[in-house]
Design a protein around this motif. Structure first.
Motif, PDB file in Angstrom:
ATOM      1  N   ASP A  81     -11.832  -3.083   3.285  1.00 16.11           N
ATOM      2  CA  ASP A  81     -11.288  -2.033   2.418  1.00 16.11           C
ATOM      3  C   ASP A  81      -9.763  -2.035   2.480  1.00 16.11           C
ATOM      4  OD1 ASP A  81     -13.854  -1.339   1.765  1.00 16.11           O
ATOM      5  OD2 ASP A  81     -13.800   0.639   2.687  1.00 16.11           O
TER       6      ASP A  81
ATOM      7  N   VAL B 296       0.844  -1.194   0.000  1.00 19.04           N
ATOM      8  CA  VAL B 296       0.000   0.000   0.000  1.00 19.04           C
ATOM      9  C   VAL B 296       0.879   1.244   0.000  1.00 19.04           C
ATOM     10  CG1 VAL B 296      -1.738   1.306   1.293  1.00 19.04           C
ATOM     11  CG2 VAL B 296      -1.961  -1.184   1.058  1.00 19.04           C
TER      12      VAL B 296
ATOM     13  N   LEU C 141      -7.194  -2.761  -0.713  1.00 19.54           N
ATOM     14  CA  LEU C 141      -6.084  -1.880  -1.090  1.00 19.54           C
ATOM     15  C   LEU C 141      -4.752  -2.634  -1.084  1.00 19.54           C
ATOM     16  CD1 LEU C 141      -7.124   1.366   0.787  1.00 19.54           C
ATOM     17  CD2 LEU C 141      -7.108   1.009  -1.701  1.00 19.54           C
TER      18      LEU C 141
ATOM     19  N   LEU D 124      -9.069   4.426  -3.104  1.00 21.50           N
ATOM     20  CA  LEU D 124      -8.650   5.029  -1.841  1.00 21.50           C
ATOM     21  C   LEU D 124      -9.465   6.274  -1.532  1.00 21.50           C
ATOM     22  CD1 LEU D 124      -6.658   5.072   0.573  1.00 21.50           C
ATOM     23  CD2 LEU D 124      -5.204   6.542  -0.845  1.00 21.50           C
TER      24      LEU D 124
ATOM     25  N   PHE E  79      -6.301   2.299  -7.988  1.00 17.92           N
ATOM     26  CA  PHE E  79      -5.926   2.379  -6.572  1.00 17.92           C
ATOM     27  C   PHE E  79      -6.296   3.739  -5.998  1.00 17.92           C
ATOM     28  CE2 PHE E  79      -3.053   3.660  -3.209  1.00 17.92           C
ATOM     29  CZ  PHE E  79      -3.112   2.593  -2.336  1.00 17.92           C
TER      30      PHE E  79
END
Length: 160
Positions: A50, A27, A54, A73, A69
Motif C-alpha cells: 500500500d 507522498v 501511494l 489513502l 490518491f
C-alpha cells in the motif's frame, strides 16, 4: 495520468525511503495537495504494498489528472489502521509555486549548510516538484539532514 511503475524517489531519499519506512516526498506532496495529514506511525501501519502504491501516484498539481490518491489513502487507512487521515486547509498559494521569489527558509538552510543561497534564476529553473521539495525541507529553523543532498541532486550545492 497513470501511476508510475515504481515509487518516485529522489536519490537523496533512497537511504531513508527505499523500503518506504519513512514518508517519501512524493507522498508528502500529494498529502499537502489534498490537505491530508497522517503521522509516521500511521504510515508505518500500512502494508508495504500500500505504501508502495501511494508512492507511485503522480506529483502533478492538476487534481483532475489523478483524483484517486485521497480515496486510496482513506481506504488504506481505514482498512489497516482503523483511522482516517486528518484534514487541513491546503495552502492556496504555497511559496514553492512562486518562481519570482525564493522562500526565506532556503536562505536560512543554505547558510546553515555553508552553501550559496539559490538565486531567483536557479529557483525558477527548477521543476515545480523540486521547488516543493526544497521549500518543504527548508521550512524549519534547524538544519535538515536532507537539504544538502537535495541541493546537490538538483545542481544547486554551491559553497559560499
Amino acid at each position: 495520468m497513470a501511476l508510475h511503475e515504481a515509487p518516485l524517489l529522489f536519490r537523496f531519499e533512497h537511504d531513508s525511503s527505499e523500503n518506504l519506512t519513512f514518508i517519501p516526498m512524493c507522498v508528502r506532496f500529494n498529502l499537502d495537495r489534498f490537505g491530508l495529514r497522517i503521522s509516521l506511525a500511521q504510515w508505518q501501519l500500512l502494508p508495504y504494498e500500500d505504501r508502495r502504491l501511494l508512492a507511485c501516484f503522480p506529483v502533478d498539481e492538476d487534481a483532475e489528472i489523478e483524483p484517486n490518491f485521497d480515496h486510496a489513502l482513506f481506504e488504506m487507512m481505514r482498512t489497516h489502521a482503523n483511522v482516517e487521515p486528518e484534514w487541513f486547509a491546503a495552502e492556496e498559494a504555497p511559496a514553492w509555486r512562486d518562481v519570482n521569489h525564493v522562500p526565506a527558509g532556503l536562505a536560512h538552510q543554505a547558510q546553515l549548510a555553508n552553501l550559496r543561497e539559490p538565486g531567483l534564476e536557479d529557483w525558477a529553473q527548477l521543476a515545480p516538484f523540486q521547488r516543493y521539495v526544497l521549500a518543504k525541507l527548508a521550512r524549519k529553523p534547524e538544519a535538515n539532514h536532507d537539504f544538502v543532498p537535495a541541493m546537490r541532486e538538483f545542481g544547486l550545492a554551491v559553497p559560499r
